[in-house]
Enzyme design. Structure first.
Site, short mmCIF file in Angstrom:
data_model
loop_
_atom_site.label_atom_id
_atom_site.label_comp_id
_atom_site.label_asym_id
_atom_site.label_seq_id
_atom_site.Cartn_x
_atom_site.Cartn_y
_atom_site.Cartn_z
N GLY A 194 7.28 0.07 -6.38
CA GLY A 194 6.88 1.28 -7.09
C GLY A 194 8.08 2.06 -7.60
N GLN A 208 8.15 9.86 -7.45
CA GLN A 208 8.82 8.82 -8.25
C GLN A 208 8.78 9.14 -9.74
OE1 GLN A 208 6.66 5.36 -6.96
NE2 GLN A 208 7.87 5.11 -5.10
N ASP A 225 6.20 7.92 4.49
CA ASP A 225 6.54 6.58 4.96
C ASP A 225 6.62 6.48 6.48
OD1 ASP A 225 6.58 5.49 2.44
OD2 ASP A 225 8.75 5.61 2.20
N ARG A 277 5.64 -1.85 6.19
CA ARG A 277 5.68 -0.78 7.19
C ARG A 277 4.56 -0.93 8.23
NH1 ARG A 277 9.83 2.22 5.79
NH2 ARG A 277 10.29 2.52 3.58
N LYS A 320 10.17 -7.28 2.13
CA LYS A 320 10.19 -6.30 1.05
C LYS A 320 11.36 -5.34 1.19
CE LYS A 320 7.00 -3.44 -1.60
NZ LYS A 320 7.80 -2.27 -1.90
#
Length: 405
Positions: free
Chosen positions: A71, A143, A282, A354, A380
């Protein structure tokens, strides 16, 4: 896809974390726009591959930019490519095509760029981005803000980003401004957004990337739940939002000792707490695991955007916790967890790095063995996660494709 078998164990010792993916992504874009210099260290993760090949595609005049599942790469590089006047098509895989890009589909045409998309990827752009006023919500994804901030300084004229709602995940934007400043580009923060002077130049330089606080969360949690773990190489003065993991673990009652460039976390008696994660989404999978072993009730809120990550992380976490026998209730923006007897179970990795890493921490202290599918999704961001986990005393066997380690 591989799966991992995890047996009860305790993590003890020291670990040096990989470089921050978030800082490295920003530095790679700034370095590209400067026209030179080296960004280091860079690990061989899928997200880093995505950004490096996106930069290479623009450098070499390619017509397609494959963002894989990143992303950051997608939302940073769309306005950067537009500012450079590139005619390119952005593609991606996994859940990336499902992640929102609607604000760019509105904003870019208002500023000289033609967009062709059905609302998701693939997205084709053509034209040159023009300076001016950019109105955008601050609660969809930081973002977007980062992508615009990176791109606007090279335009021929001044611009402003006007936030129409409160900004969430602000520490990520602060990180963007800090890295840009390191490359000689200035951004002025205002009450309702940011002012960006045009005709600025990114300066060529070599850039060292700091260690990743978001990865520190997993091992600090493991120490607090039942071990003694020291995480080395962290910048205590970092602007990374996930640095807040230290204070949150303390609010659970964790024994945390802070020294220069390292954090030590030891076995502690933990109690439930209330956490707003709007600036640190996160960390939620890790915090939910800690809450499952803590006495009493924990409320996690402010995580609406977690539903648009590599998986719907609210649902993913709740689903796996229920499989482990945890008393958990899903809410629109988080979850309510009552500490429980946590049992080993067959868990879904949801192809989400995660989720896999957080539940590998849960497996350390669960009653019985735990399996997690799609274990290789850790590639990742942290390909060496299970090597570091086992080196500290963990018992993880990754199985699949004829391999086991």
């Amino acid at each position: 896809m591989k799966k991992v078998l995890l047996k009860n164990s305790t993590l003890n010792g020291s670990v040096i974390l990989p470089p921050s993916k978030s800082a490295a992504h920003r530095a790679l874009v700034c370095s590209f726009l400067s026209g030179g210099g080296t960004v280091y260290p860079i690990i061989d993760s899928k997200d880093m591959k995505a950004m490096r090949q996106a930069v290479s595609a623009l450098e070499n005049g390619k017509s397609t930019v494959d963002c894989i599942e990143s992303g950051n790469t997608l939302r940073f590089m769309i306005p950067v490519a537009a500012a450079l006047g590139k005619k390119v098509t952005f593609t991606g895989s996994g859940r990336l095509p499902e992640r929102p890009i609607g604000d760019y589909l509105r904003l870019l045409p208002e500023h000289g760029v033609k967009c062709v998309s059905d609302g998701s990827l693939p997205l084709s752009i053509e034209g040159s981005l023009t300076p001016g006023r950019y109105e955008i919500a601050g609660n969809i994804s930081s973002q977007y803000i980062t992508g615009l901030l990176l791109a606007l300084p090279i335009l021929d004229g001044d611009s402003e980003i006007v936030l129409t709602t409160a900004l969430e995940s602000k520490p990520y934007v602060d990180m963007t401004i800090k890295v840009m400043r390191d490359f000689g580009v200035a951004v002025e923060e205002r009450n309702n957004g940011y002012f960006v002077r045009g005709n600025q130049r990114y300066l060529k330089r070599d850039y060292r990337v700091e260690s990743d606080w978001s990865q520190a969360a997993f091992f600090l949690a493991a120490g607090a739940l039942g071990g003694d773990v020291t995480v080395e190489g962290l910048d205590i003065d970092s602007v990374q939002g996930d640095k807040e993991i230290v204070n949150i673990l303390k609010s659970f009652g964790a024994k945390i000792k802070i020294s220069k460039n390292e954090i030590r976390s030891r076995k502690s008696e933990l109690r439930g707490t209330e956490i707003n994660v709007s600036d640190i989404p996160d960390t939620v999978p890790t915090l939910a695991v800690v809450a499952s072993f803590a006495k009493g009730r924990t409320v996690i809120s402010g995580g609406e955007r977690l539903r648009y990550k590599e998986s719907d992380r609210i649902n993913s976490v709740v689903s796996n916790l229920k499989k482990m026998g945890v008393n958990v209730q899903e809410t629109p923006d988080g979850m309510i967890i009552n500490g429980s007897n946590v049992k080993g179970a067959q868990l879904d990795g949801f192809n989400d790095h995660r989720i896999v890493m957080a539940f590998s921490i849960a497996a350390l202290f669960a009653d019985g063995e735990t399996y997690i599918t799609q274990a290789d999704s850790v590639n990742k961001t942290y390909p060496d996660f299970f090597e570091d986990y086992n080196r500290l005393g963990g018992k993880a066997s990754v199985i699949g494709d004829g391999e086991e380690y």
